[in-house]
Write a protein that holds these residues in place. Sequence first.
Motif, PDB file in Angstrom:
ATOM      1  N   ILE A   1       0.832  -1.200   0.000  1.00  0.00           N
ATOM      2  CA  ILE A   1       0.000   0.000   0.000  1.00  0.00           C
ATOM      3  C   ILE A   1       0.870   1.255   0.000  1.00  0.00           C
ATOM      4  CG2 ILE A   1      -1.585   1.361   1.428  1.00  0.00           C
ATOM      5  CD1 ILE A   1      -2.903  -1.312   2.246  1.00  0.00           C
ATOM      6  N   ALA A   2       1.893   1.284   0.853  1.00  0.00           N
ATOM      7  CA  ALA A   2       2.751   2.467   0.945  1.00  0.00           C
ATOM      8  C   ALA A   2       3.435   2.760  -0.384  1.00  0.00           C
ATOM      9  CB  ALA A   2       3.793   2.267   2.046  1.00  0.00           C
ATOM     10  N   GLU A   3       3.973   1.719  -1.019  1.00  0.00           N
ATOM     11  CA  GLU A   3       4.675   1.932  -2.284  1.00  0.00           C
ATOM     12  C   GLU A   3       3.709   2.378  -3.382  1.00  0.00           C
ATOM     13  OE1 GLU A   3       7.831  -0.203  -5.333  1.00  0.00           O
ATOM     14  OE2 GLU A   3       7.133  -1.309  -3.568  1.00  0.00           O
ATOM     15  N   ALA A   4       2.515   1.830  -3.394  1.00  0.00           N
ATOM     16  CA  ALA A   4       1.536   2.225  -4.408  1.00  0.00           C
ATOM     17  C   ALA A   4       1.203   3.710  -4.294  1.00  0.00           C
ATOM     18  CB  ALA A   4       0.272   1.379  -4.282  1.00  0.00           C
ATOM     19  N   PHE A   5       0.959   4.185  -3.082  1.00  0.00           N
ATOM     20  CA  PHE A   5       0.666   5.609  -2.894  1.00  0.00           C
ATOM     21  C   PHE A   5       1.860   6.470  -3.288  1.00  0.00           C
ATOM     22  CE2 PHE A   5      -2.844   4.490   0.186  1.00  0.00           C
ATOM     23  CZ  PHE A   5      -3.847   5.167  -0.492  1.00  0.00           C
ATOM     24  N   ALA A   6       3.056   6.081  -2.842  1.00  0.00           N
ATOM     25  CA  ALA A   6       4.237   6.894  -3.109  1.00  0.00           C
ATOM     26  C   ALA A   6       4.535   6.972  -4.601  1.00  0.00           C
ATOM     27  CB  ALA A   6       5.436   6.332  -2.352  1.00  0.00           C
TER      28      ALA A   6
END
Length: 256
Positions: free
Chosen positions: A43-48
Motif C-alpha cells: 500500500i505504501a509503495e503504491a501511494f508513493a
Amino acid sequence: MYLGDEAWPDLESYFETESLALVPVGSTEQHGPHLPESTDHLIAEAFAREAADRAGYLCTPPVTVGVSTHHRQFHGTMWADAPAFRDYVESITRNLTEHGVDRVVYVNAHGSNVDPLREVGRRLRDDHALYAIEWMWNESIPDLVDDLFEHPGPHGGPKETALVQHLAPDLVHDDRLADARDGGVVDVTTNDTIVNGARTYYDAIDNTPNGVIGDQTDATAAKGEQLFEAATEQLVDLCDWLAAQEFQALMPEPHR
C-alpha cells in the motif's frame, strides 16, 4: 519517477531542479487469513509511486520491514526493534542529502511506525540536515473511511482489504473474508483490554485470535479505488505544499 528504475546519469536533471523525495515505509507482518504479509509496504509503495508520478517527484525504494514485534505470534511476521528501525531509516534518509534532497515525505502504511518516524524527523530537523514528515494514508481521509465502513478496523479490516482488492486483487483470499470477520474481532472497543484506564494488552493476539479487527466482508475493490484516489490527491497536495516552502522556514525556531 522511481529511483530504483533509473540509471544514475538520468537522475541528474531531477536533482538539479527538485529537492523532495517520497520514501514509502510499511511492514511485513500478518494481516489475517485473507491478506498478504506484504499489505502495508504494498500500500505504501503504491501511494508513493502514484503521487510521485502525478506530481513529478522522486520515489525511493520502500522500507519493507517495520516495527511489528506485536505480531510475532503469527507465522511469517518480520520486524525490526524500534531503535534499529529508527537508526536504519535515519541513515538511508541522511544519504539522500548527498544528492541535494532536503525534504522527505515518509509515505507510511503501518501504525507502529508512526512514533519512530516522527523521532527520525525530529533528529534530522534538529541537525538542520533536512525536513522529514510522516504521512499516513487513512489519516488524510478519515471522513471517507467512516462513510464507507461501519467497522473499518485498525488492522486488517475492510479499509486495508479494499485497498489490496484494488491494487493487487490476486493476493486477496476473498473466500476467507467471512472467516476473517468471524474469527477475529469486529469492534475492538468490545474487548476487556482496558482496565481502570490502563491498556493491559501488548500484542495483537491479546486483542484478536486471528490477528485482525473489523468487518472484512464490507470491503470491495470499488471502495478501495475511492480510498486510493482520495488519499493520493491528499498526498500530492502535501508534496506540492512542502516543495513550495523555504527550507529555513522548515527548520527549528532559534532559542529565545
